[in-house]
Write an enzyme that holds these catalytic residues in place. Structure first.
Site, PDB file in Angstrom:
ATOM      1  N   GLY A   1       0.738  -1.253  -0.091  1.00 19.69           N
ATOM      2  CA  GLY A   1      -0.265   0.177   0.359  1.00 19.69           C
ATOM      3  C   GLY A   1       0.778   0.876   0.064  1.00 19.69           C
TER       4      GLY A   1
ATOM      5  N   ALA B   1       2.132   3.188   2.292  1.00 17.15           N
ATOM      6  CA  ALA B   1       3.508   3.295   3.238  1.00 17.15           C
ATOM      7  C   ALA B   1       4.292   2.482   3.002  1.00 17.15           C
ATOM      8  CB  ALA B   1       2.692   2.712   4.569  1.00 17.15           C
ATOM      9  N   GLY B   2       4.040   0.982   2.095  1.00 18.18           N
ATOM     10  CA  GLY B   2       5.583  -0.279   1.821  1.00 18.18           C
ATOM     11  C   GLY B   2       5.608   0.642   0.412  1.00 18.18           C
TER      12      GLY B   2
ATOM     13  N   PHE C   1     -11.918  19.466   5.579  1.00 18.60           N
ATOM     14  CA  PHE C   1     -12.445  17.974   5.940  1.00 18.60           C
ATOM     15  C   PHE C   1     -12.328  18.420   7.698  1.00 18.60           C
ATOM     16  CE2 PHE C   1     -11.800  14.198   5.091  1.00 18.60           C
ATOM     17  CZ  PHE C   1     -11.843  13.615   3.451  1.00 18.60           C
TER      18      PHE C   1
ATOM     19  N   ASP D   1      -2.972  -9.196   9.379  1.00 18.49           N
ATOM     20  CA  ASP D   1      -1.266  -9.801   9.297  1.00 18.49           C
ATOM     21  C   ASP D   1       0.035  -9.366  10.058  1.00 18.49           C
ATOM     22  OD1 ASP D   1      -3.430 -10.958   7.734  1.00 18.49           O
ATOM     23  OD2 ASP D   1      -2.389 -10.954   6.272  1.00 18.49           O
TER      24      ASP D   1
ATOM     25  N   GLN E   1     -12.017   3.854  14.871  1.00 25.50           N
ATOM     26  CA  GLN E   1     -12.954   4.981  14.278  1.00 25.50           C
ATOM     27  C   GLN E   1     -13.959   4.089  13.373  1.00 25.50           C
ATOM     28  OE1 GLN E   1     -11.677   8.199  10.857  1.00 25.50           O
ATOM     29  NE2 GLN E   1     -11.668   9.115  12.798  1.00 25.50           N
TER      30      GLN E   1
ATOM     31  N   HIS F   1     -16.466   5.315  10.802  1.00 21.53           N
ATOM     32  CA  HIS F   1     -16.375   6.688   9.386  1.00 21.53           C
ATOM     33  C   HIS F   1     -17.811   6.886   9.442  1.00 21.53           C
ATOM     34  CE1 HIS F   1     -16.786   8.757   6.237  1.00 21.53           C
ATOM     35  NE2 HIS F   1     -15.393   9.062   6.308  1.00 21.53           N
TER      36      HIS F   1
ATOM     37  N   LEU G   1     -17.751   2.877   1.693  1.00 23.69           N
ATOM     38  CA  LEU G   1     -16.636   4.529   2.297  1.00 23.69           C
ATOM     39  C   LEU G   1     -17.549   5.882   1.539  1.00 23.69           C
ATOM     40  CD1 LEU G   1     -15.326   6.379   3.718  1.00 23.69           C
ATOM     41  CD2 LEU G   1     -13.831   6.084   1.844  1.00 23.69           C
TER      42      LEU G   1
ATOM     43  N   THR H   1     -17.107   9.173   1.272  1.00 24.88           N
ATOM     44  CA  THR H   1     -15.645  10.348   2.187  1.00 24.88           C
ATOM     45  C   THR H   1     -16.700  11.694   2.849  1.00 24.88           C
ATOM     46  OG1 THR H   1     -14.201  11.901   1.128  1.00 24.88           O
ATOM     47  CG2 THR H   1     -15.620  11.456  -0.571  1.00 24.88           C
ATOM     48  N   GLU H   2     -15.685  12.008   3.190  1.00 29.37           N
ATOM     49  CA  GLU H   2     -15.868  12.808   4.628  1.00 29.37           C
ATOM     50  C   GLU H   2     -15.780  14.345   3.537  1.00 29.37           C
ATOM     51  OE1 GLU H   2     -13.602  14.685   8.046  1.00 29.37           O
ATOM     52  OE2 GLU H   2     -13.983  12.855   8.077  1.00 29.37           O
TER      53      GLU H   2
ATOM     54  N   ARG I   1     -14.552  12.835  13.254  1.00 27.86           N
ATOM     55  CA  ARG I   1     -14.986  11.932  12.680  1.00 27.86           C
ATOM     56  C   ARG I   1     -15.831  10.994  14.133  1.00 27.86           C
ATOM     57  NH1 ARG I   1     -11.421   8.861   8.156  1.00 27.86           N
ATOM     58  NH2 ARG I   1     -12.033  10.805   6.911  1.00 27.86           N
TER      59      ARG I   1
ATOM     60  N   HIS J   1     -14.453   1.584  10.262  1.00 25.30           N
ATOM     61  CA  HIS J   1     -12.613   2.431   8.997  1.00 25.30           C
ATOM     62  C   HIS J   1     -11.239   2.804   9.447  1.00 25.30           C
ATOM     63  CE1 HIS J   1     -12.643   5.532   6.443  1.00 25.30           C
ATOM     64  NE2 HIS J   1     -11.369   6.082   6.551  1.00 25.30           N
TER      65      HIS J   1
ATOM     66  N   GLU K   1      -1.062   2.242   8.379  1.00 26.50           N
ATOM     67  CA  GLU K   1      -2.059   1.669   9.578  1.00 26.50           C
ATOM     68  C   GLU K   1      -1.739   0.537  10.607  1.00 26.50           C
ATOM     69  OE1 GLU K   1      -6.591   0.704   9.848  1.00 26.50           O
ATOM     70  OE2 GLU K   1      -6.450   1.519   8.105  1.00 26.50           O
TER      71      GLU K   1
ATOM     72  N   ARG L   1      -8.400   9.432  14.489  1.00 27.53           N
ATOM     73  CA  ARG L   1      -7.602  10.556  13.607  1.00 27.53           C
ATOM     74  C   ARG L   1      -8.477  11.522  12.343  1.00 27.53           C
ATOM     75  NH1 ARG L   1      -8.073   9.164   8.386  1.00 27.53           N
ATOM     76  NH2 ARG L   1      -8.786   7.169   7.972  1.00 27.53           N
TER      77      ARG L   1
ATOM     78  N   SER M   1      -4.301   9.958   7.983  1.00 20.97           N
ATOM     79  CA  SER M   1      -4.196   8.614   6.946  1.00 20.97           C
ATOM     80  C   SER M   1      -3.397   8.743   5.586  1.00 20.97           C
ATOM     81  CB  SER M   1      -5.654   7.994   6.571  1.00 20.97           C
ATOM     82  OG  SER M   1      -6.254   8.153   6.196  1.00 20.97           O
ATOM     83  N   LEU M   2      -3.837   9.435   5.216  1.00 20.28           N
ATOM     84  CA  LEU M   2      -2.636   9.108   3.588  1.00 20.28           C
ATOM     85  C   LEU M   2      -1.056   9.856   4.091  1.00 20.28           C
ATOM     86  CD1 LEU M   2      -5.211   9.761   0.739  1.00 20.28           C
ATOM     87  CD2 LEU M   2      -3.868   7.994   1.589  1.00 20.28           C
TER      88      LEU M   2
END
Length: 591
Positions: free
Chosen positions: A16, A18-19, A119, A222, A241, A243, A253, A255-256, A287, A354, A383, A394, A399-400
């Site tokens: 994802g 982060a990886g 946001f 995992d 959280q 959502h 979802l 989105t906010e 949220r 969420h 995450e 959060r 998060s992004l």
């Protein structure tokens, strides 16, 4: 079973945001980098993020990283570590512009700058002003665009991907150093040890412990399960959280960003009820605040529909052109999953699980930290990690940002570590590999055992009923007993398909072994925390003069640590001292 072995400088589990951000740094520095993923990288769950990535660029109006930091600390209900929060908010403009240079197709303002929208919880002037435009967006498909940009950058850097591989266990030396992972190629069922000088977990969240979730089916915790089995504690797992706006009945979802563009939540009387719960921020409150307001409206009989079990998200007053350009994906989701065109009628919505605020304990360098000491060779980001920048709740779009900032910083920490370890790789103890072989052997030889699907469903319903948006003393205590009973069933799971090639039954059983670790950590940690804070709200939390909301800073301003061995709980202090600026002092959290 024969186990092959491959060696690398760095191994990353999870493809994802982060990886892949960490992999860019590693591969571009010339290190041999492997990324393991259960799905094709651009199918990782980051693809589902819609609304934006936060950064105080100030492209539409004045903004400041210190305001962003204040909002994040307040959003976390003061459980976030202020050194890590300062680091993240300060780095935000740089990593977003860097991503733009990687080819991220952000929407643009009329003068060509990155488009930003308001946001929830992002306010100007240290929470005293009006909502600020801080979310850098690519329509309502920001995560999708980000993932593709990062994947393309990794292809350019010659990162080696192991696609449709399932990591099974973390491998450690006798002195505690992390040596890599043992993984299964899903197509063949064959096992391989992937050994490296530095290992990063970027495996995402575990929202599938709940019955109703915005999370993909691959979000089975995992990394958390592997860390727990290897003796690493999990931090702050009671904080999940919900959502506010999942499609009623589907959980998909919304989105906010819909509320950022002007959407309004309404009850059965058509009332804009958020004005009662958050008079200043209204629909753009944090949220957890919005989710609790919605559940209160439903519980008090003001819900919509035949069963009065949801509320409505109304954007019919917006210009159809705004909806078509800024929220095209949301219109599509609404038509497909709710059967309504939001241009003409409101969307039925309900809070749904969420995001996990807790995870593998790390510092802001991405290093895994246990008892104040870093675990050599082990890193976590995104995450699955707990830095802790989100604390008890959060803020949307953080998060992004978390993925980019801590993906990059963990990658840089790994480069430094690898270059300081020029010698040969250490020998992996056979006992580490035998542990995994024993798990697989038990699965293959179990007779008259439990059904994986039914056991998973029992776990999800228990979590939803006993550990949801509102939490009750007796329900939590019952939940602990039920989850420990379900764990016994998980240990007796029987798979009827014993084949090796593309055995999804085996993969799902192994994923369930990870999910149950997360469920135990969550329920036991929540049962122990007898206050209300952020997303964790208890009916029996005593009110105090400063905190009529049940927050207790005297006893509970601390992080929870859950150890798998004996389901033991420990605690550590929250870092209230930032890196360079003054501490943001404790105060009542209101919007």
């Amino acid at each position: 079973m024969k186990v092959a072995k491959r060696t690398f400088d760095a191994v990353i589990v999870g493809a994802g945001g982060a990886g892949m951000r960490a992999a860019v740094s590693l591969a571009e520095s010339g290190l041999k980098t492997a990324v393991i993923s259960k799905v094709f990288p651009t199918r990782s769950h980051t693809v589902a993020a819609q609304g934006g990535v936060s950064a105080s660029l100030g492209n539409s109006e004045p903004d400041d990283w210190r305001w962003h930091m204040y909002d994040t600390v307040k959003g976390s209900d003061w459980l976030g570590d202020q050194d890590a929060i300062e680091f993240m908010c300060k780095q935000a403009p740089q990593v977003v512009v860097e991503l733009e240079h990687f080819g991220m197709p952000f929407d643009r303002t009329d003068d060509g700058k990155i488009y930003q929208r308001p946001f929830g919880g992002h306010i100007s002037n240290y929470g005293e002003g009006k909502p600020v435009r801080r979310a850098c967006a690519a329509a309502d498909r920001t995560g999708h665009a980000m993932l593709h940009a990062l994947y393309q950058r990794n292809v350019r850097a010659n990162t080696q991907f192991f696609v449709e591989w399932l990591a099974l266990d973390l491998l450690r030396a006798a002195d505690g150093r992390v040596l890599g992972v043992i993984a299964m190629e899903m197509e063949t069922g064959e096992l391989t040890v992937l050994q490296a000088k530095a290992t990063l977990f970027a495996t995402g969240g575990a929202g599938r412990i709940f019955y109703s979730s915005t999370n993909a089916f691959i979000n089975t915790g995992d990394g958390l399960g592997m860390a727990a089995r290897a003796g690493i504690p999990l931090e702050d797992m009671e904080f999940w959280q919900f959502h506010p706006t999942g499609v009623a009945g589907a959980g998909v979802l919304i989105t906010e960003g819909v509320r950022g563009e002007g959407g309004i939540l309404r009850n059965s009387a058509g009332e804009r009820f958020m004005e009662r719960y958050a008079p200043n921020a209204k629909d753009l409150a944090s949220r957890d605040v919005v989710s609790r307001a919605m559940v209160t409206e439903i519980n008090e009989g003001r819900g919509c529909g035949v069963a009065k079990d949801h509320v409505l998200l109304d954007i019919t007053h917006l210009d159809p052109k705004t909806i078509m350009t800024r929220l095209p994906g949301i219109r599509e989701i609404s038509i497909q999953f709710a059967g309504v065109d939001p241009i003409k009628e409101p969307i039925p919505v309900v809070p749904t699980c969420h995001y996990q605020m807790g995870g593998i304990p790390t510092n802001y360098h991405g290093q895994v930290v246990v008892h104040g000491e870093t675990v050599p060779g082990f890193y976590a980001a995104g995450e699955c990690a707990c830095a802790s920048v989100h604390g008890a709740n959060r803020l949307g779009t953080n998060s992004l940002l978390d993925l980019l900032v801590f993906g990059k910083s963990s990658g840089e920490s790994m480069i430094e570590h690898i270059r300081q370890e020029p010698g040969a790789l250490a020998e992996i103890p056979q006992s580490e590999i035998d542990r995994t072989l024993a798990r697989l052997d038990r699965l293959d030889n179990q007779k008259q055992g439990a059904d994986a699907h039914e056991t998973r469903l029992a776990m999800q319903r228990t979590m939803q009923n006993h550990c949801g948006v509102f939490r009750f003393k007796d329900m939590l205590a019952q939940g602990v007993t039920k989850i420990l009973d379900i764990e016994k069933q998980v240990q007796q799971i029987e798979i009827r398909d014993k084949s090796k090639v593309w055995n999804t039954a085996r993969s799902e059983a192994l994923e369930l072994e990870n999910l149950i670790e997360v469920a135990k950590a969550t329920m036991i940690s929540a049962n122990a925390r007898t206050e209300s804070r952020g997303a964790h709200v208890r009916d029996d939390a005593p009110d105090t003069p400063l905190h009529p909301d049940g927050r207790n800073d005297t006893e509970w301003l601390k992080h929870t640590l859950w150890y798998r061995d004996g389901n033991r709980l420990d605690y550590k202090e929250v870092t209230l001292k930032p890196l360079t600026v003054d501490t943001i002092p404790l105060k009542k959290r209101a919007y």
